[in-house]
Motif scaffolding. Structure first.
Motif, PDB file in Angstrom:
ATOM      1  N   MET A 149       0.859  -1.186   0.000  1.00 47.69           N
ATOM      2  CA  MET A 149       0.000   0.000   0.000  1.00 47.69           C
ATOM      3  C   MET A 149       0.893   1.234   0.000  1.00 47.69           C
ATOM      4  N   SER A 150       0.316   2.354  -0.288  1.00 47.76           N
ATOM      5  CA  SER A 150       1.064   3.612  -0.262  1.00 47.76           C
ATOM      6  C   SER A 150       1.368   3.993   1.171  1.00 47.76           C
ATOM      7  N   GLY A 151       2.590   4.403   1.407  1.00 46.10           N
ATOM      8  CA  GLY A 151       2.920   5.013   2.681  1.00 46.10           C
ATOM      9  C   GLY A 151       2.426   6.446   2.640  1.00 46.10           C
ATOM     10  N   ARG A 152       2.084   7.036   3.766  1.00 46.78           N
ATOM     11  CA  ARG A 152       1.511   8.384   3.721  1.00 46.78           C
ATOM     12  C   ARG A 152       2.202   9.285   4.725  1.00 46.78           C
ATOM     13  N   THR A 153       2.382  10.507   4.335  1.00 48.20           N
ATOM     14  CA  THR A 153       2.827  11.551   5.256  1.00 48.20           C
ATOM     15  C   THR A 153       2.074  12.812   4.876  1.00 48.20           C
ATOM     16  N   HIS A 154       1.189  13.252   5.697  1.00 50.37           N
ATOM     17  CA  HIS A 154       0.386  14.453   5.474  1.00 50.37           C
ATOM     18  C   HIS A 154      -0.253  14.501   4.080  1.00 50.37           C
ATOM     19  N   VAL A 155      -0.983  13.475   3.719  1.00 48.94           N
ATOM     20  CA  VAL A 155      -1.772  13.363   2.507  1.00 48.94           C
ATOM     21  C   VAL A 155      -0.910  13.242   1.230  1.00 48.94           C
ATOM     22  N   VAL A 156       0.372  13.118   1.374  1.00 42.83           N
ATOM     23  CA  VAL A 156       1.262  12.936   0.233  1.00 42.83           C
ATOM     24  C   VAL A 156       1.817  11.513   0.318  1.00 42.83           C
ATOM     25  N   HIS A 157       1.754  10.788  -0.802  1.00 41.68           N
ATOM     26  CA  HIS A 157       2.263   9.414  -0.801  1.00 41.68           C
ATOM     27  C   HIS A 157       3.737   9.390  -0.450  1.00 41.68           C
ATOM     28  N   ALA A 158       4.077   8.472   0.405  1.00 37.10           N
ATOM     29  CA  ALA A 158       5.478   8.250   0.768  1.00 37.10           C
ATOM     30  C   ALA A 158       5.906   6.919   0.156  1.00 37.10           C
ATOM     31  N   LEU A 159       7.036   6.400   0.587  1.00 36.62           N
ATOM     32  CA  LEU A 159       7.492   5.111   0.071  1.00 36.62           C
ATOM     33  C   LEU A 159       6.464   4.036   0.376  1.00 36.62           C
ATOM     34  N   PRO A 160       6.333   3.050  -0.490  1.00 39.06           N
ATOM     35  CA  PRO A 160       5.368   1.976  -0.249  1.00 39.06           C
ATOM     36  C   PRO A 160       5.690   1.217   1.042  1.00 39.06           C
ATOM     37  N   ILE A 161       4.618   0.788   1.685  1.00 44.84           N
ATOM     38  CA  ILE A 161       4.723  -0.079   2.871  1.00 44.84           C
ATOM     39  C   ILE A 161       3.728  -1.215   2.665  1.00 44.84           C
ATOM     40  N   THR A 162       3.672  -2.132   3.613  1.00 36.93           N
ATOM     41  CA  THR A 162       2.638  -3.167   3.535  1.00 36.93           C
ATOM     42  C   THR A 162       1.519  -2.819   4.516  1.00 36.93           C
ATOM     43  N   PHE A 163       0.310  -3.280   4.185  1.00 40.27           N
ATOM     44  CA  PHE A 163      -0.799  -3.073   5.099  1.00 40.27           C
ATOM     45  C   PHE A 163      -0.524  -3.823   6.412  1.00 40.27           C
ATOM     46  N   GLY A 164       0.166  -4.939   6.303  1.00 41.69           N
ATOM     47  CA  GLY A 164       0.538  -5.688   7.505  1.00 41.69           C
ATOM     48  C   GLY A 164       1.404  -4.859   8.444  1.00 41.69           C
ATOM     49  N   TYR A 165       2.338  -4.104   7.872  1.00 38.86           N
ATOM     50  CA  TYR A 165       3.191  -3.225   8.683  1.00 38.86           C
ATOM     51  C   TYR A 165       2.343  -2.161   9.382  1.00 38.86           C
ATOM     52  N   LYS A 166       1.419  -1.563   8.623  1.00 35.21           N
ATOM     53  CA  LYS A 166       0.546  -0.537   9.199  1.00 35.21           C
ATOM     54  C   LYS A 166      -0.289  -1.125  10.345  1.00 35.21           C
ATOM     55  N   ALA A 167      -0.844  -2.326  10.137  1.00 31.12           N
ATOM     56  CA  ALA A 167      -1.645  -2.979  11.187  1.00 31.12           C
ATOM     57  C   ALA A 167      -0.766  -3.332  12.394  1.00 31.12           C
ATOM     58  N   ALA A 168       0.492  -3.685  12.147  1.00 29.13           N
ATOM     59  CA  ALA A 168       1.407  -3.974  13.248  1.00 29.13           C
ATOM     60  C   ALA A 168       1.677  -2.713  14.087  1.00 29.13           C
ATOM     61  N   ILE A 169       1.737  -1.572  13.429  1.00 27.85           N
ATOM     62  CA  ILE A 169       1.901  -0.303  14.154  1.00 27.85           C
ATOM     63  C   ILE A 169       0.673  -0.045  15.043  1.00 27.85           C
ATOM     64  N   TRP A 170      -0.516  -0.301  14.493  1.00 25.69           N
ATOM     65  CA  TRP A 170      -1.726  -0.138  15.294  1.00 25.69           C
ATOM     66  C   TRP A 170      -1.676  -1.057  16.529  1.00 25.69           C
ATOM     67  N   ALA A 171      -1.254  -2.300  16.300  1.00 29.55           N
ATOM     68  CA  ALA A 171      -1.169  -3.269  17.423  1.00 29.55           C
ATOM     69  C   ALA A 171      -0.186  -2.777  18.471  1.00 29.55           C
ATOM     70  N   ASP A 172       0.930  -2.235  18.014  1.00 31.64           N
ATOM     71  CA  ASP A 172       1.921  -1.707  18.958  1.00 31.64           C
ATOM     72  C   ASP A 172       1.348  -0.545  19.754  1.00 31.64           C
ATOM     73  N   GLU A 173       0.649   0.341  19.064  1.00 31.96           N
ATOM     74  CA  GLU A 173       0.037   1.493  19.757  1.00 31.96           C
ATOM     75  C   GLU A 173      -1.012   1.032  20.765  1.00 31.96           C
ATOM     76  N   LEU A 174      -1.771   0.019  20.435  1.00 36.15           N
ATOM     77  CA  LEU A 174      -2.782  -0.509  21.366  1.00 36.15           C
ATOM     78  C   LEU A 174      -2.150  -1.218  22.555  1.00 36.15           C
ATOM     79  N   GLY A 175      -0.920  -1.702  22.368  1.00 38.77           N
ATOM     80  CA  GLY A 175      -0.208  -2.372  23.469  1.00 38.77           C
ATOM     81  C   GLY A 175       0.234  -1.390  24.506  1.00 38.77           C
TER      82      GLY A 175
END
Length: 175
Positions: A149-175
């Motif tokens: 998926m597209s990486g994002r920084t303030h509505v501008v596409h950044a380097l590609p990342i995976t949705f799994g990575y993004k979900a892992a960040i959410w899991a870390d934040e919830l921890g």
């Protein structure tokens, strides 16, 4: 008639749950205040400050379902803090046990302790639900670890990342 979105029969489900509304209900508030008054009486009886038999009565009657909760609201029209609860509680206590309720405590002690007890119950639900959300995010992270998926920084596409990575960040934040 509802006065907040949480109480709304139309919108309430978007802002709270039945479980949380029960935890923070008028009945629950009254019960926590009664629990505090009962614990105070028990401690005072143990120290010999008030008679044990009066404490037993106080503890026996410290049940929200025995209290005329609407009368507390009526008493608030001409009183402050915990006094309305005390009037309603003392009204049901036999054998002059009401004379021994609330000895040595300020109203704010009872109000604050009751609030902390409510917060503890609410926190248990919040923590349970946060852990469940974290588990779901971890499942998403595993399932979509290779989904680009597209990486994002303030509505501008950044380097590609995976949705799994993004979900892992959410899991870390919830921890």
């Amino acid at each position: 008639m509802p006065s907040t979105a949480i109480d709304s029969q139309i919108h309430g489900c978007m802002f709270s749950t039945d479980e949380m509304r029960e935890i923070l209900s008028d009945k629950a508030w009254v019960q926590k205040w009664l629990d505090t008054e009962a614990a105070l009486a028990a401690a005072q009886a143990e120290l010999g400050v008030i008679p044990k038999e009066k404490t037993d009565i106080i503890n026996q009657y410290a049940k929200a379902e025995l209290i005329d909760i609407p009368s507390i609201g009526e008493y608030y029209k001409s009183s402050i803090t915990i006094v309305p609860l005390l009037k309603a509680f003392k009204a049901i206590l036999p054998e002059n046990a009401g004379e021994f309720v609330h000895w040595g405590a300020t109203s704010q002690d009872i109000v604050d302790t009751g609030i902390v007890l409510l917060e503890r119950d609410a926190y248990e639900v919040i923590l349970r639900d946060m852990k469940l959300c974290q588990e779901y995010c971890l499942d998403l992270a595993k399932k979509y670890r290779n989904t680009i998926m597209s990486g994002r920084t303030h509505v501008v596409h950044a380097l590609p990342i995976t949705f799994g990575y993004k979900a892992a960040i959410w899991a870390d934040e919830l921890g």
